[in-house]
Design an enzyme around this catalytic site. Sequence first.
Site, PDB file in Angstrom:
ATOM      1  N   CYS A   1      46.710  46.428  41.726  1.00 18.07           N
ATOM      2  CA  CYS A   1      46.357  46.106  40.331  1.00 18.07           C
ATOM      3  C   CYS A   1      44.873  46.379  40.189  1.00 18.07           C
ATOM      4  O   CYS A   1      44.056  45.453  40.154  1.00 18.07           O
ATOM      5  CB  CYS A   1      46.698  44.658  40.001  1.00 18.07           C
ATOM      6  SG  CYS A   1      48.443  44.214  40.197  1.00 18.07           S
TER       7      CYS A   1
ATOM      8  N   PRO B   1      39.339  47.058  36.672  1.00 17.45           N
ATOM      9  CA  PRO B   1      38.572  48.263  36.334  1.00 17.45           C
ATOM     10  C   PRO B   1      38.063  49.068  37.528  1.00 17.45           C
ATOM     11  O   PRO B   1      37.334  50.028  37.347  1.00 17.45           O
ATOM     12  CB  PRO B   1      37.394  47.702  35.544  1.00 17.45           C
ATOM     13  CG  PRO B   1      37.178  46.358  36.157  1.00 17.45           C
ATOM     14  CD  PRO B   1      38.537  45.832  36.515  1.00 17.45           C
TER      15      PRO B   1
ATOM     16  N   GLY C   1      36.336  48.086  40.569  1.00 18.78           N
ATOM     17  CA  GLY C   1      35.238  47.707  41.452  1.00 18.78           C
ATOM     18  C   GLY C   1      35.699  47.413  42.867  1.00 18.78           C
ATOM     19  O   GLY C   1      35.057  47.829  43.844  1.00 18.78           O
ATOM     20  N   LYS C   2      36.814  46.703  43.018  1.00 16.29           N
ATOM     21  CA  LYS C   2      37.317  46.392  44.358  1.00 16.29           C
ATOM     22  C   LYS C   2      37.842  47.642  45.043  1.00 16.29           C
ATOM     23  O   LYS C   2      37.664  47.816  46.255  1.00 16.29           O
ATOM     24  CB  LYS C   2      38.396  45.315  44.278  1.00 16.29           C
ATOM     25  CG  LYS C   2      37.889  43.938  43.845  1.00 16.29           C
ATOM     26  CD  LYS C   2      38.990  42.903  43.964  1.00 16.29           C
ATOM     27  CE  LYS C   2      38.504  41.517  43.527  1.00 16.29           C
ATOM     28  NZ  LYS C   2      38.366  41.411  42.061  1.00 16.29           N
TER      29      LYS C   2
ATOM     30  N   ASP D   1      45.255  42.215  43.866  1.00 20.96           N
ATOM     31  CA  ASP D   1      44.374  41.384  43.046  1.00 20.96           C
ATOM     32  C   ASP D   1      45.180  41.026  41.803  1.00 20.96           C
ATOM     33  O   ASP D   1      45.162  41.734  40.801  1.00 20.96           O
ATOM     34  CB  ASP D   1      43.103  42.158  42.695  1.00 20.96           C
ATOM     35  CG  ASP D   1      42.054  41.287  42.030  1.00 20.96           C
ATOM     36  OD1 ASP D   1      41.955  40.104  42.394  1.00 20.96           O
ATOM     37  OD2 ASP D   1      41.345  41.788  41.144  1.00 20.96           O
TER      38      ASP D   1
ATOM     39  N   CYS E   1      41.242  35.586  40.516  1.00 21.69           N
ATOM     40  CA  CYS E   1      40.000  34.979  40.035  1.00 21.69           C
ATOM     41  C   CYS E   1      40.333  33.647  39.363  1.00 21.69           C
ATOM     42  O   CYS E   1      39.666  33.228  38.423  1.00 21.69           O
ATOM     43  CB  CYS E   1      39.244  35.912  39.099  1.00 21.69           C
ATOM     44  SG  CYS E   1      40.195  36.500  37.685  1.00 21.69           S
TER      45      CYS E   1
END
Length: 436
Positions: A257, A260, A262-263, A321, A374
């Site tokens: 998933c 945007p 970053g991970k 995520d 998160c």
Amino acid sequence: MAEGPTVARQAALEAMARFREGELGDRALELATQGMEGRERAWTQELVYGTFRLRGRIDHILDGFARDGIASLDGDVLDVLRLGAYQLLEMGSVPPYAAVSQSVELVRMAGAGYASGLVNGILQNMQRRPNFRFPDPQADPVSHLETWGSHPRWLAERWIERWGADEARALAEADNLRPELYIRPLGMSVEDARDQLAEAEIAAELVDFAPDSLRIPPPATAAQALAVVPAVVQDPAAALVVRYASVPAGGDVIDLCAAPGGKALGLGERAGRVAAADLSPRRLRRVRENAERVGWGERVGGVVADGRHPPFRAVDAVLLDAPCTGTGTFRRHPDGRWRVSPDDLDSLARLQDELLAAAAGLVKPGGLLVYSTCSLEPEENELRIDRFLADRAGWRIEPPAGVVDASLLDDAGRLCVLPQRQGVDGAFAARLRRVA
């Protein structure tokens, strides 16, 4: 003749209306401010996000001045009052007379001119009688957190039950701060990135508990920092998830998933290849743009896919995520606190279980599955991992040795970053090994 409302205030009211219609706050703001120049857009963002952030406090104040209570008001009228109240309470650069008169013009523009006298009267009374009263934090901590702390009552109750009144209040206060700017350099050390930024006269500070992150204090902007070093804008909590994942060097990794992105880009520092999957083509474009911007277009590839039915072969490591309530990111996404409900915990838990089952099927024997959110809620974090492990033999929690500070791990070795303790976003992650 009175001047009409400014373009920025009109855009703010449009963003609020889009949010009421179901749009996420950042998307609502993006759509409402299209074509606006940077300074005007930043002012609108401060007004909209600030109003979201303090909505509970503002509503408590307004309710004391509205004869029949704010529950009786039309949505546009209430939003005009909220925006006006935020300008009076928090935006010192706005003269009080302008906050009031512009709100009157704004409610007229919204087609609710019948309420112009009400808007004028309530905001004038706010200005004249600013000694607002709130529930006592000791005698009624839940109501205090709901009003002064500006969080939904159901969250106030569960956080107080979990952490106690003092820590729950610290969490609410952390959520109500403006988010700071952090970047995660890619392909270079944070020390080298800091030095390079310094040469461009941009200050950058190391983050003691997050070795991959740099704090960029004002007045520098994200665009200015990213023009100097290859990096992504990323909160230290998210960077810690990637660090905790500690995927195999040179291995094949799926970020199930990813948007945007970053991970996914952080994983790309160690992995050989990263397949960044996401259900949204629009959001996946941001992943591709970020990868190309830092020169990793070939290392991180995008795939439009439903994480519950992933079109992949088994790989060395999978990061899930997962979609969640986002209760750890209310500072960054202040609209989230007014969007989520207790029912979301049940529906999202079902989705998270489905995604976990699909992700597990993509991991080679001996490989890794890293589940992260998160969220701060046990139903989305610890309980999901407990159920996963109870239903499946051959998996175990395996935290990486010496990679993150031990104070960030719980007794089971899972990553737990809390806004009220670390001063950044909240994050949870569990690193699971599929026993060969």
